[in-house]
Write an enzyme that holds these catalytic residues in place. Structure first.
Site, PDB file in Angstrom:
ATOM      1  N   TYR A 269      18.528 -43.966  -2.743  1.00 43.93           N
ATOM      2  CA  TYR A 269      18.109 -44.339  -4.135  1.00 43.93           C
ATOM      3  C   TYR A 269      19.420 -44.643  -4.663  1.00 43.93           C
ATOM      4  O   TYR A 269      20.432 -43.931  -4.409  1.00 43.93           O
ATOM      5  CB  TYR A 269      17.435 -43.179  -4.952  1.00 43.93           C
TER       6      TYR A 269
ATOM      7  N   HIS B 243      21.541 -26.094 -22.647  1.00 41.00           N
ATOM      8  CA  HIS B 243      20.514 -25.448 -23.164  1.00 41.00           C
ATOM      9  C   HIS B 243      19.878 -26.222 -24.475  1.00 41.00           C
ATOM     10  O   HIS B 243      20.507 -26.430 -25.503  1.00 41.00           O
ATOM     11  CB  HIS B 243      20.878 -24.032 -23.727  1.00 41.00           C
TER      12      HIS B 243
ATOM     13  N   ASP C 252      11.524 -36.031  -7.946  1.00 42.64           N
ATOM     14  CA  ASP C 252      12.988 -36.822  -7.712  1.00 42.64           C
ATOM     15  C   ASP C 252      13.907 -35.915  -7.950  1.00 42.64           C
ATOM     16  O   ASP C 252      14.980 -36.311  -7.674  1.00 42.64           O
ATOM     17  CB  ASP C 252      12.926 -37.906  -8.859  1.00 42.64           C
TER      18      ASP C 252
END
Lengths: 233, 233, 233, 233
Positions: free
Chosen positions: D227, D95, D120
């Site tokens: 990737y 957070h 992505d």
């Protein structure tokens, strides 16, 4: 040029992207070519820059066949190769997701030439490609991206406009050497940032007059250039 | 003042441009003048700041004839010289492409005085020149740029408004010393940035009241100034 | 508290302004008060932060009479003193020209509470003063600035809203200690920046609901606070 | 996994928030979970990052009962726990009040997917919760915040959209490990910043075509991902 030298140049130019704040984590990639041997050195996929060494770089031929290296090349390899094939004078290609250049790519808006900083480097606006079609995306996506860039340059001179924005994606930049490709990536980001601020100040801002654009571009490029120092013979 | 001292001052002021984030790569240039000898020291063209030494600086006379140095002077030399000739009290000139000041120049919009930060340094808006004509650009371009700045100051006091935006180009700043020229280049960028944000928050933002503008300017300048410390005699 | 200790606290808090990027060159000033002795320590006028030592700080009484120090106090001293007189619980005052908070001041727009970051620190919007009149400016300008701030707080609680924007000028912030005044100067800048971006994304953005504003403010302040660690007795 | 290892991972990921410029002072908090033992390690409330050690971290069970530690846990603990209970695959929660992501939360606007950087990482826009009601705020506020996030994800996959904007508050991000939660917090900020600039350049900017969004997401995620490097077995 020995491959070891190409590796060093490509490593150094990749690290320049980091020093200029153009990449986050493993974003981006930069390659260089040995034109005599038709071999390309490129960053491996997904390797953090802070751990990158010359030995990590991947060597491929112009069809993307691995020649040296244990790692996978950047997933954007085929885009780089398409540019090397189509643009005979370039020696390096840089791809970043630098924040303002990417924002222009996302806005699908060419970067207008608002000032002499832009004119010093680009003989016209920084163009944006067409969106890829669903068929292109479903096919050899990275190769199609390269082809789409080449299509966009059908009537442009890549030596005078050494960058493009891929629509919805990010910039690709190039130059005669890996170092110049990295340099142009930094310039595109700077020009993109100032163009953003210019429009924010004056939504009706007009592009630079053609004469001034030409003046600045040719002050730095071509036979009449008089910026910088005369290279020693 | 010995030339060696002028060189040191001009070197240091050039490096201040780097420290304040006002220049990228070889952008920008800063000069200083020895009024007694009518000699100017200026950054050489295209030399990276990180390699710059006092010995690299180029010394010319007020016509731009080389007096000392092996390197070409900044391509903007004739603009600097025009300012030294026209503005008798200035001792340094700084030119940057700093991002927000350049954006205002590209937007062809004078920077309004929105606050006391601006008023502390500039007795009025930061003005913008006219666009150069095609004939001016095709002629002695850098000299014409200097003349256009002087024309813009026909009814302005350069000692009270130590900066200008060249339309479609970038800021030129000056001051009694090379250090103050660099300082003013940093201030123009800061003021340009805050004016950008001010308009972004309130498109109807109004310039500072004349009384407050005067109050702040004269708190720092002239015989009634009371900002800072009294110089020891 | 010995004066030496007050000097150290005020020095350290002045340097915090630098570390947080809130000041350029000699902009800004921060003071602290010893309530028992009614003495104030403040940054001298126009001294660069990088050279500032505890010995440079100027000690005055609440009327501005010099008690210790060889240097002139900050030109804004009388503004600080007006706040110390009117706001009995504050122990430090910070004044910066930080870029986004200053932009809101220049836009003459209070910073709305758009989120819990703001609500954690300010029990309401960050208010903006009225413009000073010509008579106020021509008179004891810095004192009048302080009085105008106090007038703006006639119906506000300075302990719950520890900052103000002086119209066309910049923020003044305060807190129970010099360190908290510097801290609040950093928070005002951060909140101002995010409020700028919020409006830029959504020009119709609405202020935080009152219940959530209260919840966050009182999570950190007052008897029911439960943020942070319990102070050891 | 020993608790000592969890503590190290959570400490390191908290410090990554600092290195990426996502937190100011004590803002923000990051936790990690040991799923086998159902124990959570979280930053203590209000402790500055520069002083934070692994020993400062607080260990609680999934109900928030303190298991190890002398300090109070982050005041947002119950929000973290609600996410761990509802999202079975996540191993860390971050957070922050990072400036652009918070601005989108304050603007109560989901971050549209304008480009492949976003695609992505996020299989869709970054969603924004509903505002909490007065009753929710007056009740177990932090728990209600967590429940509201879960409600927003009733028809979303938290593994494919690893972040949310809490309306009027700020982002919460997560991932399979504490490190990935911190990584996603940096990505959300970067994507939020570029989306801001995109709208600023072109208010009519259109989201990425669905095919391209899918292509990029699945280039990095799931069984067809290509990737990065193949993990060694």
């Amino acid at each position: 040029m020995r491959l070891a030298e190409l590796r060093e140049q490509v490593l150094e130019a990749n690290l320049e992207l980091v020093r200029r704040g153009l990449v986050l984590y493993t974003f981006g990639n930069l390659s260089g070519i040995d034109r005599n041997r038709a071999l390309v050195a490129i960053k491996p996929s997904g390797v953090p820059y802070e751990k990158l060494t010359a030995a990590h770089l991947v060597i491929t031929d112009l069809e993307g066949t691995l020649v040296e290296g244990d790692l996978r090349p950047s997933s954007d390899l085929l885009t780089h190769l398409a540019l090397y094939k189509q643009f005979p004078n370039i020696g390096g290609v840089a791809h970043t997701h630098s924040e303002f250049a990417t924002a222009w790519a996302q806005a699908e808006t060419p970067i207008p030439c608002f000032g002499t900083t832009h004119a010093d480097y680009f003989h016209g606006p920084v163009p944006v490609t067409e969106q890829l079609t669903g068929a292109q995306i479903a096919g050899a996506y990275e190769l199609e991206t390269g082809k789409e860039i080449c299509r966009r340059f059908a009537e442009l001179d890549p030596d005078s406009v050494p960058a493009v924005l891929v629509a919805g994606h990010a910039p690709f930049c190039w130059g005669p050497t890996p170092a110049s490709a990295a340099h142009n990536a930094a310039i595109v980001e700077y020009v993109a940032k100032m163009a953003h601020h210019t429009l924010s100040i004056n939504a009706e801002a007009r592009p630079l007059a053609r004469e001034l654009h030409e003046k600045h571009f040719f002050r730095k490029h071509g036979r009449s250039a008089y910026y910088g120092q005369v290279e020693k013979q």
